[in-house]
Design an enzyme around this catalytic site. Sequence first.
Site, PDB file in Angstrom:
ATOM      1  N   TYR A   1     -24.701  24.292  -3.265  1.00 44.72           N
ATOM      2  CA  TYR A   1     -23.779  23.251  -2.817  1.00 44.72           C
ATOM      3  C   TYR A   1     -22.572  23.932  -2.196  1.00 44.72           C
ATOM      4  CZ  TYR A   1     -20.136  19.699  -3.153  1.00 44.72           C
ATOM      5  OH  TYR A   1     -19.094  18.861  -2.881  1.00 44.72           O
TER       6      TYR A   1
ATOM      7  N   ASP B   1     -26.842  20.925  -0.084  1.00 49.01           N
ATOM      8  CA  ASP B   1     -25.812  20.409   0.799  1.00 49.01           C
ATOM      9  C   ASP B   1     -25.024  21.597   1.344  1.00 49.01           C
ATOM     10  OD1 ASP B   1     -23.717  19.185   2.058  1.00 49.01           O
ATOM     11  OD2 ASP B   1     -22.996  18.063   0.315  1.00 49.01           O
TER      12      ASP B   1
ATOM     13  N   HIS C   1     -25.736  10.247   0.101  1.00 48.25           N
ATOM     14  CA  HIS C   1     -26.694  11.161   0.727  1.00 48.25           C
ATOM     15  C   HIS C   1     -28.100  10.623   0.456  1.00 48.25           C
ATOM     16  CE1 HIS C   1     -24.013  14.848   1.331  1.00 48.25           C
ATOM     17  NE2 HIS C   1     -23.250  13.991   0.680  1.00 48.25           N
TER      18      HIS C   1
END
Length: 584
Positions: free
Chosen positions: A159, A201, A317
């Site tokens: 992330y 991400d 998301h």
Amino acid sequence: MRILTWNINGIRTIPQYHPWNTLKKQEAILDHLDADIICFQALLAVEMKTSRQNLSKDIATPESYTAFFSFPAKKTGYSGVATYTRIIPQKAEEGLTGLLDIKPPLAHEERISPIASYPCHSPVEAEGDGDGELDLKDLDSEGRALVLDFGMFVLINVYCPNDGTDAEDRIKYKMDFHRLLSERVKRLVELEKREVIVVGDLNACASLIDHCEGEIVLKKLKLKGAGDAAVAEETFWAEKEGRHWLREWLIEGGGSMVDVVRRQWPDRKGMFTCWNTKISARASNYGTRIDYILITPGLLPWVKAADIQPHVKGSDHCPVMLDLYDQLPGTEEPCQFQRMLGTNAVEVPRLSSKYWDEFSGKQRSIDTFFGQNAPTRKFASDTQPASPISLSPSPTPSSQLSSQASSSKSIGKLQLSQPVPVKRKQSQLQVSSSCKKAKLDPEGQTKLSSFFSKPKEPAKPMTVQDDDDDMEDEDYRLAVKLSLSVDAKTTSSSSSKSRSAWKALLAPIQPPHCLVHNEPAKELTVTKPGTNKGKNFFICSRPVGPGYDKGRVERDREDVDPRYKCNFFKWSSEVKREALRKET
């Protein structure tokens, strides 16, 4: 075999959404996602909203999965990643630097890489002049990476920091983290000859086609002299350092990683993975693609399918998935992890949550002391046999002996074979004295007799009598009647106006119409810290979309698309004042 990555609002918040709210356990939620390896990341600001101490056993150790977590060492709740897998990995580590460890420390054979391959043992230089070496310990302190070794490949669930801030320290942190990530992968590939899959991400956009304003941006860049589309793309990547880093990391930009989803869908537009739900951007697919699955080229023959899953709700998301063949087409060679799964000979790595003291039986949680099987404290009296209980009047002062004589004689001495509740009746003498006391209570306090007395008859209307002959004076009566009538009319009129005023003041605000579409606007509340926090305002109710009106400062008039949200804005207090003026 399927690998899935999803940036979620929080592990404990998924059940608040449909269809997850119909599933009772975390394992059922994972099963519904239908993947063998599931990688979760947390969202900036809301994040996982949890820590190890707050995870239930159902979330931390679902029966059919092996779970791994990474929590931030600072800024609790700021970030975090989790990986659930049906396939037991050979090894597992937290972080990218090799500095994070568990207790007791990992042995050499438990580590994924040789000691010399970790960035902490061969310093990584920061980009830019005079920046020096990366602060590796700080970069690994926010719980942003989990690394699992499945033999056939190394999986990195990551992330990356958000780039939506102008703070210089966070921008530098983001770029340093990017450099650390690419350096870790580079050493796995070049020094150890490993295949690598990076999922998560990345908080960066790789191309104009992955941005909701791509076509408008391309038009602006051409007008500024960027020339053809290729030059415009280069300008787009150069605008933000995160984009430039990602592009250079991909094969198209001269790097070593393959954007496998874009490779499967090279010309597909609107393939976005993240939307601003606060402005209803998902309804019009006004988003960006910042969630990726990147692989090294050696894994390309194993790729069966790769795609996004925009139909899956529960976050701002959507999931991204990768399917791998169980064996290469045209061959009989099975995947290494499939062989591992068949033999089930791999021991679960010690980083797994199944070894946490609170779930392995080494530590007792506080709720065990209050559950059905809670241990009970034994007192000395618990071991003595039950004996008959003797109840007798308690010793009283001599001044009360005479008033309680009759009561004590009637009670006497009572023998019971087992403890039972005893109801003591109030003596007649005590009742009568209580009633007398109630009647003598000062005015203003409710008396006991008031509960048993008859209701008083309503007072009769007052009549005016003549002092001399006790006859009613008709003129006087008429004057009184007229006076009362005028007062009643005045009171009624005043009360009516008051009611109307209050009704107008408390009535719900009727939404104004936006100026472009002439449609009822929608009301929102300011949540951003500042002087206006908590205030309500109205904006156009249409969803945002490519070319929606951001205002003349941010959007050229020729680029505005009237199908989407216009620039209408009005404070709710102003709308209320206008409504009150109309009432008066």
